[in-house]
Design a protein around this motif. Structure first.
Motif, PDB file in Angstrom:
ATOM      1  N   LEU A 151     -84.456 -22.249  13.654  1.00 32.97           N
ATOM      2  CA  LEU A 151     -84.488 -23.715  14.153  1.00 32.97           C
ATOM      3  C   LEU A 151     -83.388 -23.661  15.187  1.00 32.97           C
ATOM      4  N   PRO A 152     -83.747 -24.232  16.409  1.00 33.34           N
ATOM      5  CA  PRO A 152     -82.918 -24.517  17.297  1.00 33.34           C
ATOM      6  C   PRO A 152     -81.362 -24.973  17.020  1.00 33.34           C
ATOM      7  N   TRP A 153     -81.154 -25.848  16.034  1.00 30.46           N
ATOM      8  CA  TRP A 153     -79.951 -26.413  15.883  1.00 30.46           C
ATOM      9  C   TRP A 153     -79.278 -25.605  14.633  1.00 30.46           C
ATOM     10  N   THR A 154     -79.590 -24.521  14.515  1.00 29.08           N
ATOM     11  CA  THR A 154     -78.811 -23.585  13.492  1.00 29.08           C
ATOM     12  C   THR A 154     -77.429 -23.173  13.755  1.00 29.08           C
ATOM     13  N   TYR A 155     -77.327 -22.651  15.021  1.00 28.51           N
ATOM     14  CA  TYR A 155     -76.079 -22.086  15.613  1.00 28.51           C
ATOM     15  C   TYR A 155     -75.790 -22.746  16.860  1.00 28.51           C
ATOM     16  N   CYS A 156     -74.341 -22.327  17.225  1.00 31.35           N
ATOM     17  CA  CYS A 156     -73.900 -22.943  18.436  1.00 31.35           C
ATOM     18  C   CYS A 156     -73.792 -22.432  19.556  1.00 31.35           C
ATOM     19  N   ASN A 157     -74.640 -21.182  19.734  1.00 29.44           N
ATOM     20  CA  ASN A 157     -74.748 -20.502  21.047  1.00 29.44           C
ATOM     21  C   ASN A 157     -75.720 -20.837  21.641  1.00 29.44           C
ATOM     22  N   ASN A 158     -76.271 -22.159  21.866  1.00 30.92           N
ATOM     23  CA  ASN A 158     -77.233 -22.475  22.904  1.00 30.92           C
ATOM     24  C   ASN A 158     -76.601 -23.265  23.890  1.00 30.92           C
ATOM     25  N   PRO A 159     -77.416 -23.105  25.295  1.00 32.00           N
ATOM     26  CA  PRO A 159     -76.695 -23.768  26.431  1.00 32.00           C
ATOM     27  C   PRO A 159     -76.162 -25.104  26.332  1.00 32.00           C
ATOM     28  N   TRP A 160     -76.840 -26.009  25.367  1.00 29.84           N
ATOM     29  CA  TRP A 160     -76.320 -27.346  25.489  1.00 29.84           C
ATOM     30  C   TRP A 160     -75.446 -27.710  24.398  1.00 29.84           C
ATOM     31  N   ASN A 161     -75.004 -26.608  23.590  1.00 35.60           N
ATOM     32  CA  ASN A 161     -73.895 -27.166  22.776  1.00 35.60           C
ATOM     33  C   ASN A 161     -72.718 -27.299  23.560  1.00 35.60           C
ATOM     34  N   PRO A 163     -68.144 -27.632  23.473  1.00 36.26           N
ATOM     35  CA  PRO A 163     -67.148 -26.507  22.993  1.00 36.26           C
ATOM     36  C   PRO A 163     -66.821 -26.964  21.424  1.00 36.26           C
ATOM     37  N   ASP A 164     -66.962 -28.110  21.032  1.00 30.37           N
ATOM     38  CA  ASP A 164     -66.448 -28.480  19.816  1.00 30.37           C
ATOM     39  C   ASP A 164     -67.559 -28.384  18.602  1.00 30.37           C
ATOM     40  N   CYS A 165     -68.627 -27.706  19.127  1.00 29.78           N
ATOM     41  CA  CYS A 165     -69.874 -27.604  18.055  1.00 29.78           C
ATOM     42  C   CYS A 165     -69.371 -26.501  17.153  1.00 29.78           C
ATOM     43  N   THR A 166     -69.568 -26.717  15.713  1.00 30.56           N
ATOM     44  CA  THR A 166     -69.308 -25.781  14.527  1.00 30.56           C
ATOM     45  C   THR A 166     -70.666 -25.649  13.645  1.00 30.56           C
ATOM     46  N   GLY A 167     -71.213 -24.588  13.624  1.00 37.37           N
ATOM     47  CA  GLY A 167     -72.358 -24.309  12.550  1.00 37.37           C
ATOM     48  C   GLY A 167     -72.107 -24.362  11.456  1.00 37.37           C
ATOM     49  N   VAL A 168     -72.866 -24.647  10.418  1.00 36.87           N
ATOM     50  CA  VAL A 168     -72.822 -24.332   8.997  1.00 36.87           C
ATOM     51  C   VAL A 168     -73.082 -22.886   8.640  1.00 36.87           C
ATOM     52  N   VAL A 169     -73.473 -22.185   9.306  1.00 36.48           N
ATOM     53  CA  VAL A 169     -73.976 -20.815   8.864  1.00 36.48           C
ATOM     54  C   VAL A 169     -73.204 -19.834   9.957  1.00 36.48           C
ATOM     55  N   GLY A 170     -72.127 -20.467  10.573  1.00 37.47           N
ATOM     56  CA  GLY A 170     -71.629 -19.341  11.480  1.00 37.47           C
ATOM     57  C   GLY A 170     -72.331 -18.710  12.678  1.00 37.47           C
ATOM     58  N   THR A 171     -72.076 -17.666  12.844  1.00 36.43           N
ATOM     59  CA  THR A 171     -72.886 -16.768  14.084  1.00 36.43           C
ATOM     60  C   THR A 171     -74.175 -16.539  13.664  1.00 36.43           C
ATOM     61  N   PRO A 172     -75.051 -16.218  14.627  1.00 39.94           N
ATOM     62  CA  PRO A 172     -76.324 -15.563  14.065  1.00 39.94           C
ATOM     63  C   PRO A 172     -76.212 -14.168  13.383  1.00 39.94           C
ATOM     64  N   ALA A 389     -77.651 -34.794   9.477  1.00 41.35           N
ATOM     65  CA  ALA A 389     -77.281 -33.935   8.365  1.00 41.35           C
ATOM     66  C   ALA A 389     -78.403 -33.307   7.472  1.00 41.35           C
ATOM     67  N   TYR A 390     -79.666 -34.039   7.289  1.00 45.59           N
ATOM     68  CA  TYR A 390     -80.508 -33.408   6.737  1.00 45.59           C
ATOM     69  C   TYR A 390     -81.405 -32.212   7.162  1.00 45.59           C
ATOM     70  N   PRO A 391     -81.671 -32.318   8.455  1.00 42.54           N
ATOM     71  CA  PRO A 391     -82.119 -31.159   9.391  1.00 42.54           C
ATOM     72  C   PRO A 391     -81.208 -30.210   9.336  1.00 42.54           C
ATOM     73  N   GLU A 392     -79.778 -30.420   9.445  1.00 40.13           N
ATOM     74  CA  GLU A 392     -78.723 -29.246   9.324  1.00 40.13           C
ATOM     75  C   GLU A 392     -78.905 -28.744   7.959  1.00 40.13           C
ATOM     76  N   ALA A 393     -78.886 -29.534   6.847  1.00 38.38           N
ATOM     77  CA  ALA A 393     -78.760 -28.884   5.699  1.00 38.38           C
ATOM     78  C   ALA A 393     -80.087 -28.138   5.584  1.00 38.38           C
ATOM     79  N   LEU A 394     -81.293 -28.292   6.003  1.00 42.91           N
ATOM     80  CA  LEU A 394     -82.564 -27.427   5.876  1.00 42.91           C
ATOM     81  C   LEU A 394     -82.127 -26.011   6.634  1.00 42.91           C
ATOM     82  N   THR A 395     -81.146 -26.021   7.545  1.00 37.78           N
ATOM     83  CA  THR A 395     -81.084 -24.357   8.116  1.00 37.78           C
ATOM     84  C   THR A 395     -80.332 -23.648   7.009  1.00 37.78           C
ATOM     85  N   LEU A 396     -79.872 -23.844   5.920  1.00 35.42           N
ATOM     86  CA  LEU A 396     -79.330 -23.213   4.838  1.00 35.42           C
ATOM     87  C   LEU A 396     -80.406 -22.720   3.916  1.00 35.42           C
TER      88      LEU A 396
END
Length: 660
Positions: A151-161, A163-172, A389-396
């Motif tokens: 899912l594109p919103w899983t990590y914060c290493n996308n061009p559009w993120n 600097p304050d972005c923090t993912g719930v699963v860390g780095t890929p 929050a729900y789509p973000e939780a689905l990434t887990l």
């Protein structure tokens, strides 16, 4: 013989066999109203109405209101408002449409001066239909974005993120090695300790409104203000076209086609909700989320704001005053038990809201447990909690794209169910108002025309400033006007209780009559006052809407209400009478055509109404008139042969010997 049966059954008062919509003594016809059409069966009507009432708000707004207003304690005022306001208004609108077999314009033959209410409903449905389909198209976009291994919103290493972005699963994890596991752990620790974090889904979408706006910096490229439209965002425009094409194809044959589609669109969301619920409650921490959702805070019951939110949620979630309920019921057979239907649909709608809360908070409880924070910290996203929050939780979850596909497909179906009725409301109003055989036969072209206009009006909402306008329309276009329209709906003409009794075979229960006259108008007035007191200028994050945009918002709100006095003044001006009082009195009198659409259902005070009323006169009066005519002809001593045909009491014909 058939005519005799029809005439006799129209006056016998026997409603025992009316439940299938047929007139006793007549064979059941495929369509009772062959010119206008009916639902294929009553299940189609119930499913369509459920799809209309159950929409996106049941998933994102109710759970949010529930945990914000005392958890389980909020259920008490919520169901109180359902009983005393929701169900009575729902029944009132269904009975209006079913009694006359007309849409939101035609039903006001009951009091022609108030036909402006019908035009107001059309304006409201137009506004909602424009921006609601944009929301659906954004759900389509998210659905297409979920067709990936990650899912594109899983990590914060996308061009559009940001600097304050923090993912719930860390780095890929695919790029992680044993050496950088500590970095992943430290990243999670930082998430827990941060007082404010920007998640990938927030970078991906904005939490305001519904949270469905995709890729804030990548796709929408939101401008710096409502006046800066910028270019049209082509991915969103394409999804909008897909959404309108789907709606048109499902309504290409009116209720005949949409009635078949709802077997899937109205039921499959419950399948998805159940799948997500089963998956959610099996996750660690789900129980804590559900407890947070349901734990009552009884002290909040004394807060007027809690009751105001409960009344508003019931009022708007059922879709009253939009014209859709009247339109859907107008395709019912005349003697259908709409009282039973109103209770079933209203309870189903509210039950769905409660059920969706369990689904949402079971997943949020799991997410909170995973991050080691309180549920409020992952659920504190306002009305957008289900779409941020729900789509973000689905990434887990394992196979997260699958759960995301199911979730957004459910949102699409929920949105389409409401959109079907909004479009059909406009089409039916136009067709009924023109009323020619050609327009009825070519209703598909009217549907196509309305869909094309709706698409074109929605194009500005796909620009860089589209989210600003979408939020403005949601807050102003369909708020104040709905309250005013519902108040007028409660002003029944003096014989309406008898009309309902003639249609259903029993009078409206005393409880509903009291609610229509006193309780519901009081609650609606309370909502209006509460809305005015609690009014705050609309904002979008830190963006403050300029004054000129708020003026446009109020103009949209008033544009539907202003139809009521304008048409009332017009009707009074063209009514008969030498004084204003006489014209006013005549303008509120029921139109001569008011009543059941079919002659076979016109009886009592409606028996002599309409151009074909002679067909429903009692047989004794017909025989009496024929006898007078025969006597008159004998007195003229005409010598020409005159053939007289007198209908016999058994339906046969008697041919007396011609006079010489």
């Amino acid at each position: 013989a058939d005519k005799t049966k029809c005439l006799s059954c129209a006056h016998d008062g026997d409603f025992s066999s009316h439940q299938n919509g047929a007139v006793p003594g007549e064979p059941v016809k495929k369509d009772e109203n062959s010119r206008r059409g009916n639902w294929g069966n009553q299940i189609e009507f119930v499913l369509t109405s459920v799809g209309y009432a159950v929409g996106l708000g049941n998933v994102w707004r109710f759970p949010y209101l529930c945990y914000r207003n005392g958890g389980g304690a909020f259920m008490f005022p919520y169901f109180i408002m359902l009983v005393f306001c929701g169900i009575p208004l729902f029944f009132l609108e269904l009975s209006f449409g079913q009694f006359t077999s007309l849409g939101c314009l035609g039903v006001w033959k009951v009091s022609p001066m108030f036909k402006g209410v019908g035009y107001g409903m059309m304006v409201v449905s137009t506004y909602i239909g424009i921006y609601y389909n944009v929301v659906i198209c954004i759900a389509f976009y998210y659905f297409f974005m979920s067709m990936t291994n990650l899912l594109p919103w899983t990590y914060c290493n996308n061009p559009w993120n940001t600097p304050d972005c923090t993912g719930v699963v860390g780095t890929p994890l695919a790029n992680a090695t044993f050496a950088n596991v500590s970095a992943v752990v430290s990243g999670l620790t930082e998430i827990v300790n941060r007082t404010k974090r920007t998640s990938p889904s927030e970078d991906l979408s904005h939490p305001s409104f519904t949270g469905l706006c995709p890729l804030r910096n990548y796709v929408l490229n939101i401008s710096d203000g409502i006046g800066n439209f910028g270019e049209v965002r082509l991915p969103i425009l394409g999804c909008l076209a897909v959404s309108w094409v789907v709606v048109f194809l499902c309504l290409i044959r009116g209720v005949k086609s949409s009635g078949k589609v709802v077997y899937f669109t109205a039921t499959f969301p419950y399948v998805v909700l159940t799948i997500l619920f089963i998956r959610g409650i099996t996750l660690e921490g789900a129980i804590s989320g559900i407890k947070y959702y349901l734990t009552p805070q009884w002290e909040k019951i004394l807060d007027a704001k809690v009751w105001g939110d409960a009344a508003s949620q019931i009022f708007y979630s059922l879709g009253c005053a939009w014209g859709g309920l009247i339109t859907m019921a107008s395709y019912n057979k005349f003697h259908n038990n709409c009282f039973r239907d109103s209770i079933i649909i209203s309870v189903t709608n509210c039950g769905t809201s409660v059920y969706a809360g369990f689904v949402i908070f079971s997943i949020l409880g799991f997410m909170a447990n995973h991050l080691g924070v309180d549920v409020s910290e992952v659920a504190d996203h306002g009305p957008g909690l289900a779409f941020v929050a729900y789509p973000e939780a689905l990434t887990l979850l394992p196979i997260s794209p699958l759960w995301s596909l199911l979730f957004f497909f459910m949102l699409i179906l929920l949105g389409l169910g409401t959109q079907f009725c909004l479009l059909e409301t406009l089409v039916t109003a136009v067709v009924d108002e023109i009323g020619t055989d050609w327009i009825i036969k070519n209703k598909t072209y009217v549907t196509l025309g309305v869909a094309i206009v709706g698409f074109l009006l929605g194009v500005p909402l796909t620009t860089r400033a589209g989210i600003y306008w979408l939020l403005l329309m949601d807050n102003y276009a369909a708020s104040f006007s709905l309250v005013v329209i519902s108040c007028i709906m409660c002003i029944c003409h003096k014989n309406y209780f008898k009309d309902v009794e003639m249609m259903l075979g029993f009078p409206p229960p005393l409880f509903f009559r009291i609610c229509w006259k006193y309780v519901s108008p009081f609650i609606i007035t309370f909502i209006l006052i509460f809305t005015v007191i609690q009014y705050k200028p609309i904002t979008y994050n830190d963006y403050v809407y300029p004054s000129w945009s708020l003026i446009i918002g109020f103009a949209m709100a008033l544009s539907s209400v202003i139809c009521i006095p304008i048409y009332a003044l017009f009707k009074i001006a063209v009514s008969e009478g030498s004084t204003f009082l006489e014209r006013l009195k005549n303008s509120v009198k029921p139109d001569p055509d008011w009543g059941p659409a079919l002659q076979e259902h016109r009886k009592g005070r409606y028996a002599t109404t309409g151009p074909e009323s002679v067909e429903v006169r009692p047989l004794k009066e017909e025989l009496k008139d024929e006898g007078k005519e025969k006597l008159k002809k004998k007195e003229t001593e005409k010598k020409d042969e005159i053939g007289l045909t007198i209908p016999g009491s058994n339906g046969s014909t008697l041919n007396p010997t011609p006079s010489a």
